[in-house]
Design a protein around this motif. Structure first.
Motif, short mmCIF file in Angstrom:
data_model
loop_
_atom_site.label_atom_id
_atom_site.label_comp_id
_atom_site.label_asym_id
_atom_site.label_seq_id
_atom_site.Cartn_x
_atom_site.Cartn_y
_atom_site.Cartn_z
N HIS A 75 -14.14 -28.45 -1.83
CA HIS A 75 -13.32 -27.42 -1.19
C HIS A 75 -13.69 -25.98 -1.62
O HIS A 75 -13.70 -25.66 -2.80
N ASP B 218 -10.98 -30.45 -6.71
CA ASP B 218 -11.23 -30.77 -5.31
C ASP B 218 -12.61 -30.18 -5.05
O ASP B 218 -12.74 -29.06 -4.54
N ASP C 188 -14.85 -27.72 3.65
CA ASP C 188 -15.15 -28.81 2.72
C ASP C 188 -16.59 -29.24 2.94
O ASP C 188 -16.97 -29.57 4.07
N HIS D 170 -6.88 -24.82 5.01
CA HIS D 170 -7.65 -25.18 6.21
C HIS D 170 -6.92 -24.77 7.49
O HIS D 170 -7.54 -24.56 8.52
ZN LIG Z 1 -10.57 -28.46 1.55
#
Ligand SMILES: [Zn+2]
Length: 293
Positions: free
Chosen positions: A281, A278, A227, A220
């Protein structure tokens, strides 16, 4: 849909398909490792071994086509940037443990696992985390170091889901990242409304920070990650509180494959393909996806 119900069935598929199929390009042990098949690999329970399927030439081709703004050539063990800077592909340290791979990957290490772009959803095999390791020097060379302010000048505003629910997100313009995200957004915007809850509001894009629980810079901070909707997402670190029996909690995902496929088509990888999942993401990592896709 929660993924747990079919986890047992898919686990088998994941184990067969999910191993680290890519190679370190310059390992001395290539010949020996070529003898390892996927099945013996998993039977041996050594998830830090390597198998050979990406040649040094293929790795060079992938890097050059992924980062045309920055890389001028790949020669032997060196990536040569347009300003003359050279970075080693293989740090010469030999095979790394999983933890060392994640904490201190060289450029070759980033290709350790084959990212399964365009494939069906499966439960990743243990420690199968394609794209989760990033060589910091490589990405800081391309996008800058956000802590010293040299990522910001390249950030541009992208309108996310212009029709469904417009939001502005900051992405790097280098190597066409922002333009690729515009392409993703246009296709997602055309999906039926049943997909909306996964896509909006987004949970974040550019943030200058380290990865939770580490001192490693987050994707990021380079302006290459987004996200999607928090309410529909699963993250292994959050689930550790729920599932203390396992080192990594049982895999969970609710994000539909239709969304994943659109991102992958434009060069973004998905954190839901990782055993350390995740699922909100996505990050721009075109070097991990075969350009012809
Ligand atoms: Zn992320």
């Amino acid at each position: 849909m929660e993924f747990e119900a079919i986890a047992a069935v898919n686990d088998t598929i994941g184990r067969v398909r999910g191993g680290p199929l890519l190679a370190r390009a310059f390992t001395r042990h290539v010949a020996a490792l070529m003898a390892l098949t996927a099945s013996t690999f998993f039977a041996s329970g050594t998830p830090h071994s390597y198998a050979q399927s990406l040649s040094g030439d293929a790795l060079a081709r992938r890097l050059k086509s992924a980062y045309p703004d920055d890389i001028s050539a790949v020669e032997g063990n060196a990536v040569i940037f347009k300003d003359g800077t050279r970075l080693a592909i293989d740090d010469g340290g030999g095979e790394k443990s999983f933890d060392a791979w994640l904490a201190r990957p060289d450029i070759a290490d980033m290709f350790r696992f084959t990212y399964p772009a365009g494939e069906a959803l499966t439960v990743p095999a243990s420690d199968f985390d394609p794209g989760r390791a990033r060589n910091t020097a490589f990405f800081e060379k391309i996008y800058g170091n956000c802590r010293t302010g040299d990522v910001r000048p390249d950030l541009v505003s992208v309108v996310w889901l212009k029709t469904k629910a417009p939001q502005r997100v900051l992405m790097s313009a280098r190597n066409g990242v922002a333009e690729k995200l515009r392409g993703v957004s246009a296709e997602l915007d055309a999906l039926p409304s049943r997909f909306d809850r996964f896509l909006t509001p987004i949970a974040g894009s550019y943030v200058c920070r380290a990865i939770a629980g580490t001192s490693t810079p987050s994707a990021h901070g380079y302006g290459i990650a987004i996200d999607i909707a928090l309410s529909q997402s699963n993250y292994w670190r959050w689930d550790q509180r729920r599932d203390r029996r396992h080192r990594v909690p049982q895999y969970r995902n609710a994000i539909p494959i239709e969304i994943v496929a659109i991102f992958e088509k434009h060069g973004f990888i998905w954190g839901g393909r990782w055993s350390h999942y995740d699922t909100m993401h996505f990050e721009y990592r075109p070097e991990l996806i075969e350009p012809s896709r």
